[in-house]
Structure formats: C-alpha cells, structure tokens
Scaffold this motif. Structure first.
Motif, PDB file in Angstrom:
ATOM      1  N   LEU A 184      69.297  72.556  37.177  1.00 42.76           N
ATOM      2  CA  LEU A 184      69.033  71.555  36.142  1.00 42.76           C
ATOM      3  C   LEU A 184      69.278  70.126  36.636  1.00 42.76           C
ATOM      4  O   LEU A 184      68.856  69.167  35.992  1.00 42.76           O
ATOM      5  CB  LEU A 184      69.911  71.816  34.909  1.00 42.76           C
ATOM      6  N   LEU A 185      69.972  69.991  37.775  1.00 43.68           N
ATOM      7  CA  LEU A 185      70.244  68.662  38.320  1.00 43.68           C
ATOM      8  C   LEU A 185      68.975  68.090  38.943  1.00 43.68           C
ATOM      9  O   LEU A 185      68.185  68.817  39.537  1.00 43.68           O
ATOM     10  CB  LEU A 185      71.358  68.758  39.367  1.00 43.68           C
ATOM     11  N   ALA A 186      68.797  66.795  38.806  1.00 41.28           N
ATOM     12  CA  ALA A 186      67.578  66.129  39.291  1.00 41.28           C
ATOM     13  C   ALA A 186      67.420  66.306  40.800  1.00 41.28           C
ATOM     14  O   ALA A 186      68.358  66.049  41.557  1.00 41.28           O
ATOM     15  CB  ALA A 186      67.632  64.647  38.948  1.00 41.28           C
ATOM     16  N   TYR A 206      76.988  67.358  29.482  1.00 39.85           N
ATOM     17  CA  TYR A 206      75.857  66.498  29.132  1.00 39.85           C
ATOM     18  C   TYR A 206      74.797  67.295  28.375  1.00 39.85           C
ATOM     19  O   TYR A 206      74.727  68.522  28.477  1.00 39.85           O
ATOM     20  CB  TYR A 206      75.272  65.866  30.397  1.00 39.85           C
ATOM     21  N   ASP A 207      73.949  66.589  27.636  1.00 40.29           N
ATOM     22  CA  ASP A 207      72.927  67.229  26.806  1.00 40.29           C
ATOM     23  C   ASP A 207      71.967  68.122  27.593  1.00 40.29           C
ATOM     24  O   ASP A 207      71.408  69.066  27.055  1.00 40.29           O
ATOM     25  CB  ASP A 207      72.111  66.172  26.044  1.00 40.29           C
TER      26      ASP A 207
END
Length: 190
Positions: free
Chosen positions: A20-22, A54-55
């Motif tokens: 999910l991390l950029a 975080y969302d």
C-alpha cells in the motif's frame, strides 16, 4: 581487496501493508535518515511498525532495522515510500537502530536522557548497510538524524507548561564522526 558489503545479510520481513506504500524509483532517493526505535527490542518495534495509523491502511516505519547484535531486517524496500520522518519521506530512506532511547516516557521532561550506547555490531552493520545503499541508490548523497529534520517541540507529559523535543534520535550517543568518516555522505540539517 574484498567488497566490504559482500557479507551484508539483510533479512526481508515486509510489513503487512508494504504494497500500500507509494512506489518510487531508486533514483528518487537522495537522503538516508538515522533513527533509533526508542523501544526495548526489535519485536516491540515490529508491533509498532504494523499498526495502521493512516487512512490508507499504512503506518509509521523505517525501511531497515538493525538489532543490537548487528542483524538487519528490511521492513520496507527502498522502492516504497515509508512514513519515517515528516516532510522528507518521498526522497529518503530510514534506518532504525534498536535502542531504548527515552522509552517508555518519551515526553516526560524528567526522562529526556538517552543513555543506551549503540553496540559496535550495530555501528558496523550500519556502515555496511550505508555503503551498500551508496552503491545501489544512484543519487544518495545526504544523511541526517531524525532529530536534525524534526525539530518540533511538544508539551511535556508530566507538565504541559514545559516542552520537550518531539524527536531526539539517534541521540547524543550516536557516533557521527565515526560513521561519517567511513561513509561518504554529507550530513544535513545540523
């Protein structure tokens, strides 16, 4: 002469939300930030790293963690943007050294002394990891401590009339001269 990073062993231990991390290109990375966990051990650091804050379902974590015995775990690959230092995540990677720091009273004004020394094994592993990163991240040129970049102060937990540094890591016992003499990076933020 042998390559000093040839014996470097990094154990991949990706966080549950790593996908999910950029994503980013290795060439985007210009800075490495040195942290200390301010927790008692690596197992506790893992628990903190896995917490979704975080969302988007991600949390706060460094890329690599170096335990007191010099072992290195990779929680987040360099090609993902981890949340480890406010305002500098997109161009940096974070290395966490297991160290109690101010644990468990991070913001108590009476408990701001950081008196656990880093082990020789940690510093040796750190220098090897930094040399490896210099060799594999083409634009990595700078280094900073978390405390160099996050200079905010917060209300002390024991007396809101007082303030303490939000971040003090890697702290006064980190051997900056030794590390900088071994790895050609420029320290910023000081």
């Amino acid at each position: 002469m042998s390559d000093p990073t040839s014996a470097l062993r990094i154990a991949p231990q990706p966080l549950s939300y790593v996908d999910l991390l950029a994503p980013r290109d290795a060439s985007d990375i210009t800075l490495v930030v040195i942290h200390c966990t301010e927790l008692p051990d690596l197992a506790t650091a893992r628990i903190y790293g896995e917490r979704a804050l975080y969302d988007d379902g991600t949390g706060a974590s460094g890329h690599w963690y170096i335990d007191r015995d010099g072992s290195i775990a990779e929680y987040v690959p360099a090609t993902r943007t981890a949340h480890h230092v406010r305002g500098h995540n997109t161009q940096s990677v974070g290395i966490e050294l297991v160290n109690t720091g101010r644990f468990p009273d991070w913001y108590d004004s009476r408990r701001q002394t950081m008196d656990e020394a880093y082990t020789p094994a940690q510093i040796e592993a750190l220098c090897q990891l930094l040399a490896h990163l210099r060799a594999t991240l083409p634009n990595l040129r700078e280094i900073a401590g978390h405390e160099d970049l996050d200079t905010d102060r917060v209300a002390a937990s024991d007396d809101p009339a007082l303030t303490v540094a939000r971040k003090r890591d890697p702290g006064p016992l980190f051997p900056w001269p030794d590390v900088l003499a071994r790895v050609p990076l420029t320290r910023i933020g000081v």
